[in-house]
Design a protein around this motif. Structure first.
Motif, PDB file in Angstrom:
ATOM      1  N   ALA A   1      34.855  43.558  39.484  1.00 44.01           N
ATOM      2  CA  ALA A   1      34.318  43.293  40.815  1.00 44.01           C
ATOM      3  C   ALA A   1      32.799  43.145  40.758  1.00 44.01           C
ATOM      4  O   ALA A   1      32.105  44.053  40.290  1.00 44.01           O
ATOM      5  N   PRO A   2      32.246  42.014  41.213  1.00 45.55           N
ATOM      6  CA  PRO A   2      30.792  41.797  41.166  1.00 45.55           C
ATOM      7  C   PRO A   2      30.083  42.419  42.356  1.00 45.55           C
ATOM      8  O   PRO A   2      30.709  42.802  43.345  1.00 45.55           O
ATOM      9  N   ARG A   3      28.760  42.484  42.258  1.00 43.85           N
ATOM     10  CA  ARG A   3      27.973  43.070  43.337  1.00 43.85           C
ATOM     11  C   ARG A   3      28.019  42.252  44.612  1.00 43.85           C
ATOM     12  O   ARG A   3      27.796  42.781  45.707  1.00 43.85           O
ATOM     13  N   ASP A   4      28.306  40.946  44.482  1.00 44.56           N
ATOM     14  CA  ASP A   4      28.316  40.113  45.689  1.00 44.56           C
ATOM     15  C   ASP A   4      29.597  40.262  46.505  1.00 44.56           C
ATOM     16  O   ASP A   4      29.764  39.615  47.534  1.00 44.56           O
ATOM     17  N   GLY A   5      30.505  41.119  46.060  1.00 44.59           N
ATOM     18  CA  GLY A   5      31.720  41.392  46.808  1.00 44.59           C
ATOM     19  C   GLY A   5      32.817  40.370  46.648  1.00 44.59           C
ATOM     20  O   GLY A   5      33.859  40.466  47.310  1.00 44.59           O
ATOM     21  N   ALA A   6      32.635  39.398  45.765  1.00 44.09           N
ATOM     22  CA  ALA A   6      33.655  38.370  45.551  1.00 44.09           C
ATOM     23  C   ALA A   6      34.897  38.968  44.903  1.00 44.09           C
ATOM     24  O   ALA A   6      34.841  40.007  44.240  1.00 44.09           O
ATOM     25  N   LEU A   7      36.021  38.301  45.090  1.00 43.93           N
ATOM     26  CA  LEU A   7      37.259  38.746  44.472  1.00 43.93           C
ATOM     27  C   LEU A   7      37.156  38.630  42.949  1.00 43.93           C
ATOM     28  O   LEU A   7      36.440  37.781  42.421  1.00 43.93           O
ATOM     29  N   ALA A   8      37.881  39.505  42.260  1.00 39.13           N
ATOM     30  CA  ALA A   8      37.868  39.532  40.804  1.00 39.13           C
ATOM     31  C   ALA A   8      39.284  39.780  40.301  1.00 39.13           C
ATOM     32  O   ALA A   8      40.200  40.091  41.085  1.00 39.13           O
ATOM     33  N   VAL A   9      39.471  39.649  39.002  1.00 47.93           N
ATOM     34  CA  VAL A   9      40.768  39.990  38.405  1.00 47.93           C
ATOM     35  C   VAL A   9      41.156  41.405  38.808  1.00 47.93           C
ATOM     36  O   VAL A   9      42.327  41.696  39.081  1.00 47.93           O
ATOM     37  N   GLU A  10      40.177  42.276  38.867  1.00 46.15           N
ATOM     38  CA  GLU A  10      40.395  43.678  39.251  1.00 46.15           C
ATOM     39  C   GLU A  10      41.160  43.800  40.574  1.00 46.15           C
ATOM     40  O   GLU A  10      41.973  44.714  40.744  1.00 46.15           O
ATOM     41  N   ASN A  11      40.906  42.893  41.515  1.00 39.11           N
ATOM     42  CA  ASN A  11      41.571  42.939  42.818  1.00 39.11           C
ATOM     43  C   ASN A  11      43.036  42.517  42.757  1.00 39.11           C
ATOM     44  O   ASN A  11      43.780  42.716  43.722  1.00 39.11           O
TER      45      ASN A  11
END
Length: 217
Positions: A27-37
């Motif tokens: 999860a990046p600092r900009d709040g974008a979706l990631a594989v983690e989500n």
């Protein structure tokens, strides 16, 4: 986006995903979706969520290995650390190399400035970084190359393309001219295992590589 539809390999201890470009692993600092989500959707009946064994840059597509339990994560991580994992990448360079192949041996170090943020640079004081490369095709002033990294440093292929070969990867926003999607693809992954068949996967070329699709058919 359903990552469950992008599985290239799966068994009881591991899975390989075809990660799309633009999706970060963590999860990046900009709040974008990631594989983690998306990890809850990748349990497939297991109690624990899978976890990433290695990392791909946000703008890199292709093979991403996940472990399905902690013991498998430890074993697979050890294989990466021991240099036993065979990784093959494809990239389109913003220029055509003079040579047909080579081995780039450029240690890399991290530098940071308040104005430009951080980046990796060649440095004799950096960590060892070695990348084999082969020219596969050239057209329109650009080149398709196959990378076979022997180490796994942050941004290794991107810096080695720009500083080692002399042509940055098309679309690289840090070491190249940016301006479009970065054309770096984790094409093949093979992880040996002592007691069972190797984990082996190949990620299909994304549409952004259409100009060179015939060169790897």
């Amino acid at each position: 986006m359903l990552l469950a539809d992008r599985i290239l390999f799966i068994d009881a201890e591991a899975m390989v995903l075809d990660k799309p470009a633009g999706l970060p692993v963590d999860a990046p600092r900009d709040g974008a979706l990631a594989v983690e989500n998306h990890l809850d959707s990748l349990r497939f009946g297991f109690i624990r969520r899978p976890s990433a064994v290695h990392r791909l840059d946000r703008d890199t597509s292709g093979c991403l290995l996940l472990a399905r339990n902690p013991k498998a994560h430890a074993r697979l991580s050890a294989a990466f650390e021991a240099g036993e994992v065979r990784k093959t990448y494809l990239a389109v360079l913003d220029g055509v190399p003079q040579d047909k192949s080579g081995m780039i041996d450029l240690p890399l170090a991290k530098v940071s400035t308040r104005e430009a943020g951080w980046r990796m640079v060649p440095s004799p004081k950096g960590k060892a970084a070695r990348t084999g490369w082969t020219l596969l095709a050239a057209r329109g002033g650009r080149a398709l190359v196959r990378f076979a990294p022997e180490t796994g440093r942050t941004h290794q292929l991107r810096v080695h393309a720009a500083a080692g070969i002399g042509h940055a990867i098309v679309g690289d926003p840090v070491y190249g001219r940016g301006g479009r999607a970065m054309l770096l693809h984790a094409w093949q992954l093979e992880v040996p295992r002592p007691s069972k068949p190797a984990i082996s996967a190949e990620a299909p070329l994304p549409p952004t590589f259409a100009d060179f699709a015939d060169a790897v058919a």
